[in-house]
Motif scaffolding. Sequence first.
Motif, PDB file in Angstrom:
ATOM      1  N   ILE A  64     -37.750  27.121 -48.723  1.00  0.00           N
ATOM      2  CA  ILE A  64     -37.193  26.316 -49.806  1.00  0.00           C
ATOM      3  C   ILE A  64     -37.479  27.065 -51.095  1.00  0.00           C
ATOM      4  O   ILE A  64     -38.637  27.345 -51.426  1.00  0.00           O
ATOM      5  N   GLY A  65     -36.419  27.442 -51.793  1.00  0.00           N
ATOM      6  CA  GLY A  65     -36.563  28.127 -53.060  1.00  0.00           C
ATOM      7  C   GLY A  65     -36.390  27.142 -54.200  1.00  0.00           C
ATOM      8  O   GLY A  65     -35.554  26.243 -54.133  1.00  0.00           O
ATOM      9  N   ILE A  66     -37.195  27.299 -55.221  1.00  0.00           N
ATOM     10  CA  ILE A  66     -37.068  26.477 -56.426  1.00  0.00           C
ATOM     11  C   ILE A  66     -36.597  27.402 -57.539  1.00  0.00           C
ATOM     12  O   ILE A  66     -37.270  28.381 -57.862  1.00  0.00           O
ATOM     13  N   GLU A  67     -35.419  27.093 -58.086  1.00  0.00           N
ATOM     14  CA  GLU A  67     -34.832  27.910 -59.141  1.00  0.00           C
ATOM     15  C   GLU A  67     -34.778  27.117 -60.441  1.00  0.00           C
ATOM     16  O   GLU A  67     -34.590  25.903 -60.420  1.00  0.00           O
ATOM     17  N   ASN A  68     -34.920  27.822 -61.551  1.00  0.00           N
ATOM     18  CA  ASN A  68     -34.798  27.166 -62.848  1.00  0.00           C
ATOM     19  C   ASN A  68     -33.318  27.064 -63.239  1.00  0.00           C
ATOM     20  O   ASN A  68     -32.440  27.476 -62.482  1.00  0.00           O
ATOM     21  N   GLY A  69     -33.033  26.523 -64.408  1.00  0.00           N
ATOM     22  CA  GLY A  69     -31.661  26.330 -64.870  1.00  0.00           C
ATOM     23  C   GLY A  69     -30.895  27.621 -65.097  1.00  0.00           C
ATOM     24  O   GLY A  69     -29.673  27.610 -65.205  1.00  0.00           O
ATOM     25  N   PHE A  70     -31.596  28.760 -65.143  1.00  0.00           N
ATOM     26  CA  PHE A  70     -30.945  30.059 -65.319  1.00  0.00           C
ATOM     27  C   PHE A  70     -30.688  30.752 -63.986  1.00  0.00           C
ATOM     28  O   PHE A  70     -30.220  31.880 -63.951  1.00  0.00           O
TER      29      PHE A  70
END
Length: 128
Positions: free
Chosen positions: A20-26
């Motif tokens: 599970i990857g957590i990405e920011n708004g960018f």
Amino acid sequence: MTIRVVFKSREPQTQTRCRIGIENGFGSRIALLENVLSGHDLVLEQPLTEMYCRVPELPLVPGQYYLSVELAGLAGWNLSLQNVAELRVDHGDYFGSGKMVDASWAGSVLVHQSWTSRRREEAVLHQN
């Protein structure tokens, strides 16, 4: 935080890798959760399997984040889904100081810390 992922399978699979990857708004990955890296074996059962990832502390600054999921098996099959869920982190008193984090200056991750100061009799000068 507990993340639940449900998979449907035609046949059981042992030694399953779930990421599970957590990405920011960018779109930048800021964290990776993976059962193999953390030493947990998972089996994909038939017809449905629920997989749970418990994260005791997720010290993210306030903002919008997105979760991506990847599932892989020893037989070489691979499933990759981008932005399957949205995570919103609200402002809060993370440090217990009564102060709110300034998300525009804080980066992505909050870090527990302690500070001290002491009086010096003489200034220490550094010459280059």
